[in-house]
Write an enzyme that holds these catalytic residues in place. Structure first.
Site, PDB file in Angstrom:
ATOM      1  N   HIS A 236     -16.601  -0.293  27.510  1.00  0.00           N
ATOM      2  CA  HIS A 236     -15.191  -0.004  27.201  1.00  0.00           C
ATOM      3  C   HIS A 236     -14.827  -0.342  25.765  1.00  0.00           C
ATOM      4  O   HIS A 236     -14.262   0.489  25.037  1.00  0.00           O
ATOM      5  CB  HIS A 236     -14.261  -0.788  28.128  1.00  0.00           C
ATOM      6  CG  HIS A 236     -14.394  -0.443  29.575  1.00  0.00           C
ATOM      7  ND1 HIS A 236     -14.702   0.819  30.020  1.00  0.00           N
ATOM      8  CD2 HIS A 236     -14.256  -1.211  30.681  1.00  0.00           C
ATOM      9  CE1 HIS A 236     -14.755   0.816  31.344  1.00  0.00           C
ATOM     10  NE2 HIS A 236     -14.490  -0.393  31.773  1.00  0.00           N
TER      11      HIS A 236
ATOM     12  N   LYS B 108      -7.664   7.215  29.803  1.00  0.00           N
ATOM     13  CA  LYS B 108      -6.301   6.682  29.758  1.00  0.00           C
ATOM     14  C   LYS B 108      -5.472   7.449  28.729  1.00  0.00           C
ATOM     15  O   LYS B 108      -5.936   7.792  27.643  1.00  0.00           O
ATOM     16  CB  LYS B 108      -6.309   5.191  29.413  1.00  0.00           C
ATOM     17  CG  LYS B 108      -6.860   4.329  30.539  1.00  0.00           C
ATOM     18  CD  LYS B 108      -6.740   2.862  30.221  1.00  0.00           C
ATOM     19  CE  LYS B 108      -7.287   2.009  31.345  1.00  0.00           C
ATOM     20  NZ  LYS B 108      -6.498   2.119  32.576  1.00  0.00           N
TER      21      LYS B 108
ATOM     22  N   LYS C 279      -2.512  -9.741  31.424  1.00  0.00           N
ATOM     23  CA  LYS C 279      -3.300  -8.512  31.372  1.00  0.00           C
ATOM     24  C   LYS C 279      -2.830  -7.726  30.155  1.00  0.00           C
ATOM     25  O   LYS C 279      -1.635  -7.448  29.998  1.00  0.00           O
ATOM     26  CB  LYS C 279      -3.055  -7.695  32.643  1.00  0.00           C
ATOM     27  CG  LYS C 279      -3.812  -6.386  32.700  1.00  0.00           C
ATOM     28  CD  LYS C 279      -3.437  -5.664  33.993  1.00  0.00           C
ATOM     29  CE  LYS C 279      -3.916  -4.250  34.028  1.00  0.00           C
ATOM     30  NZ  LYS C 279      -5.324  -4.108  34.373  1.00  0.00           N
TER      31      LYS C 279
END
Lengths: 506, 336
Positions: free
Chosen positions: A256, A197, A361
């Protein structure tokens, strides 16, 4: 061997400072959800940007009986999914797409060899396992047969796997051992897509391309770090096929969140090469002391969502989701107070939090700095407001960085309130951020493992979470214990409360 | 590829005197914040750099180009038109444009200042522009007509900016190069040329050809470029090739002219070695580069590479307004 700008004098100054070598991209699970949602669109994007050689070829491997043309028809929608899709680029890509039914290794080896002759792919292979983890072992064994065939001994080979890498430390070790019987470690690319990302990579730039942050990036100035990955979605259709056997700790924290922690806590590397970066990330993991079994209840929290509402709509609880076993003890929320025990971070807790069916989110890293040593402006604001410095890196959505600090409120008296200095990708750079999979695929094709997980790192991460899994598996929780749409279980707040701290609002 | 402009103008343009430009810009944002307080979208005042674009006449095309570019690279744009018919010497107009942020919902808004200077007031422009340059961010001078660099009006801007982005294409090599080349001797500002940026797909093709030749143990023996006689891109491409070739390699470099339209037509590279030869050819076909590679004449591969259009190219250069040593070397090579 791929050509670097050092050996190709014409590459310097071009975006494509390195060229992807011609290769066959062998995609196991080509008709699966991940392939269609992420991998194929990423390949299409790379092709649109001219980052793939004209001879780039894709060979789908599956259990179905499909002709090449039928397979191309199946893949076309996923390839055309890219915005501003150019038909000519897609057509050129489709010319290089083929299908092979899963059979004997020598059949695949011969098919690959025939593609080499027709397309000039020179024996280079990228094997991508977009399959359930249960299939990894058999596919790796199968690839051993392919590589051992006479046709399999030329070119550059690599294998790309999705997480999870194993289900426990023992299974991760077994998987790594099996992989290493067929591939060298430098040929193995374990994907953690968070590392691809844009804003995660911006963390490196923020820390190491600016002089002002690094002097503060230590136990002297940092009070604690919160790393949050929250989702408003539930498990959807994944409970039966995957999530029931996984849970939040395995699904998110073991990979993660621990990788994000490594990026925050790591020392500046000696260089920007893959091994220097990966060595520093591993050192962080090795500095973390796994909790003892007695410490697990005090240092962790877990939860499972019950019925509630999200976005004004009623939603069912996890026990009522499709594929969930009665009495399931699978956690959909996990939190962990991590101790990084080294000179830089001793005494600075890192709080990791992840959950499903939370209010929104959000993926965020928040570095909360220590309060001021002396309150010069007595009564000018609440103590909370005066201890206001937070550097927050928003990974998704609204990617960017913000710094919260105290400022005087305009007026005749001295009142202090927190304000934010905000950088958002969307307002400083108008371009869309590249998808993580595009970057990761390109890096793998360019033999750059920097953003991939090394085998020893994967095992180290398992070592850290094993005590938590062992305690949780032997302790029956009272589930569900948080309402969908709430901030998570009360035990998570207690975890923070024991430290005199609070979770950031979601 | 460029797309339809998504920006919307905020309110109407305001005519102001040069001394009122900054207050007018601030008033623009106060109005927007009032609008958002009434339930409208929250605007974010965005700026990554200051773009000063100068045109010798009324250039509506330039305004549109900047509108496209600033969608991708939010900036404060100052569009200065010389030789305008304005009674008061210098006239100014202030406006703002909003768009939805990439991937987000909020509005990203940036500013445009239009300055029109009459013929005898051109020298007064730089002092008007100077305080409008946003501090601590790059300042770029965009010149579609590089020959303006020899004018005193433009010379006054050089100390104010970090980078000059010229576009030599329209004026041709004979007219543009004598004006831009001397800038290479200045430490600041840096010089970029859109004509060189347009060469990226061709440069990619040459680099790919090099890789393929090397992997087959061949070396470039002949390079033939077909283009217009006064073509800037052709001159720069050959300059670039000459400047990048290893010192021990001396392929035959030839430029074939006689093409009526400006622009590159075809690049043909022959590679030889080990008793074999191989031809790599790239031609422009519409908005694509089409590559045809023949290995010993037995196989041809054709693949279309889209050529980025000028608007995307401009946005790309603006997103990275740094000196380009590769371009500078290519330009120097055209002078030898």
């Amino acid at each position: 061997m791929n050509q670097s700008s050092a050996s190709n004098p014409f590459r310097e100054g071009l975006n494509r400072t390195r060229a992807v070598d011609p290769c066959v991209f062998v995609l196991f699970g080509a008709n699966g959800d991940l392939a269609h949602r992420k991998i194929l669109p990423a390949i299409a994007h790379l092709a649109h940007h001219g980052l793939l050689p004209s001879s780039f070829s894709i060979l789908g491997v599956g259990l179905e009986d499909l002709t090449d043309d039928a397979f191309r028809d199946q893949l076309r929608p996923a390839l055309e999914d890219a915005e501003n899709s150019d038909t000519r680029v897609i057509d050129a890509l489709l010319e290089g797409i083929f299908f092979q039914k899963f059979g004997e290794p020598k059949d695949l080896a011969e098919r690959l060899s025939s593609i080499d002759k027709a397309r000039g792919t020179r024996g280079n292979r990228t094997f991508y396992l977009s399959t359930p983890p249960s299939a990894f072992s058999s596919i790796v064994t199968y690839l051993g047969g392919v590589r051992n065939s006479p046709e399999g001994k030329t070119g550059t080979h690599r294998i790309i796997l999705e997480k999870p890498f194993g289900r426990t430390l023992d299974s991760a070790r077994a998987l790594n051992k099996e992989l290493l019987t067929v591939f060298q470690e430098e040929e193995i690319y374990r994907i953690d897509h968070f590392l691809g990302k844009e804003t995660v990579q911006n963390l490196q730039v923020l820390r190491f391309a600016n002089s002002i942050f690094e002097p503060l990036w230590n136990r002297r100035y940092v009070d604690h770090v919160q790393i949050t990955v929250s989702e408003s979605l539930g498990v959807e259709d994944r409970a039966g096929s995957y999530y029931e056997e996984s849970g939040a700790l395995r699904d998110m924290i073991q990979n993660h969140l621990l990788q994000l922690l490594c990026l925050v806590a790591m020392e500046p590397p000696a260089g920007f090469d893959a091994e220097s970066m990966r060595d520093e990330r591993r050192k962080v993991l090795r500095s973390i002391r796994p909790p003892s079994h007695d410490e697990v209840p005090l240092m962790t929290a877990r939860g499972q969502y019950g019925a509630g509402s999200i976005g004004g709509e009623k939603v069912v609880g996890y026990p009522d989701e499709k594929g969930v076993k009665p009495g399931s003890t699978t956690e959909t929320f996990a939190a962990w107070r991590v101790k990084v025990e080294n000179w830089r971070w001793a005494g600075v807790p890192f709080f990791l939090r992840t959950g499903k069916r939370l209010p929104r989110k959000l993926t965020e890293i928040a570095v909360r700095f220590r309060g001021i040593p002396y309150h010069l402006f007595d009564d000018a604001g609440s103590q909370e407001d005066m201890n206001a410095n937070v550097l927050a890196l928003r990974i998704q959505p609204d990617e960017g960085v913000s710094l919260r600090f105290g400022s005087k409120v305009p007026g005749f008296d001295v009142r202090i309130r927190p304000v934010k200095m905000d950088f958002q990708y969307g307002s400083s750079f108008g371009e869309e951020l590249p998808e993580a999979y595009e970057r990761l695929l390109l890096d793998a094709l360019l033999n750059d493992p920097t953003l991939f997980i090394r085998g020893d790192v994967a095992e180290d991460a398992w070592k850290l979470v094993m005590p938590i899994l062992e305690v949780w598996e032997n302790t029956k929780p009272e589930f569900p214990n948080y309402e969908a749409g709430s901030l998570g279980p009360a035990s998570a707040n207690e975890l923070m409360g024991r430290d005199g701290r609070e979770w950031r609002r979601l | 590829m460029a797309h339809a402009i998504k920006q919307k103008q905020i309110g109407s343009s305001q005519d102001v005197s040069p001394s009122e430009i900054e207050p007018a810009l601030n008033a623009l944002w106060n109005t927007q914040h009032e609008h958002s307080a009434e339930g409208g979208a929250t605007p974010v005042r965005a700026c990554g750099l200051t773009i000063i674009a100068i045109a010798s006449g009324t250039e509506s095309g330039l305004a549109e180009e900047l509108a496209h570019a600033t969608e991708l690279v939010p900036a404060r744009t100052i569009l200065a038109q010389l030789n305008a018919t304005v009674p008061q010497g210098i006239a100014a107009q202030v406006s703002g444009f909003c768009q939805t942020a990439a991937g987000g919902e909020e509005h990203v808004c940036h500013e445009q200042v239009l300055l029109q200077a009459s013929r005898d007031h051109g020298d007064f422009l730089a002092p008007v522009v100077s305080p409008l340059i946003v501090p601590d961010l790059p300042a770029v001078l965009l010149l579609k007509e590089p020959s303006l660099l020899s004018s005193s009006v433009i010379q006054r801007f050089l100390p104010l900016v970090d980078v000059i982005i010229a576009d030599s294409h329209h004026e041709g090599a004979k007219k543009a190069f004598p004006v831009v080349a001397p800038l290479l001797d200045l430490e600041s500002p840096a010089l970029r040329d859109m004509a060189f940026e347009r060469l990226t797909p061709w440069r990619d093709a040459v680099a790919d050809a090099w890789d393929r030749a090397q992997s087959d143990g061949l070396v470039f023996s002949d390079i033939l470029l077909t283009c217009h006689e006064d073509d800037v891109e052709g001159a720069l491409l050959m300059g670039w090739i000459r400047s990048r070739l290893p010192s021990d390699l001396h392929p035959t470099l030839e430029v074939k002219t006689g093409i009526k339209e400006r622009g590159l037509k075809e690049l043909r590279i022959t590679a030889k070695g080990k008793g074999t030869s191989w031809v790599f050819s790239v031609s422009r076909v519409g908005h694509h580069l089409v590559e045809q590679e023949s290995e010993d004449g037995t196989r041809a591969v054709t693949i279309p590479w889209p050529i980025p259009d000028d608007l995307d190219t401009l946005a790309y250069v603006l997103s990275d307004p740094e000196p380009d040593r590769i371009y500078e070397a290519a330009l120097r090579a055209t002078q030898t």
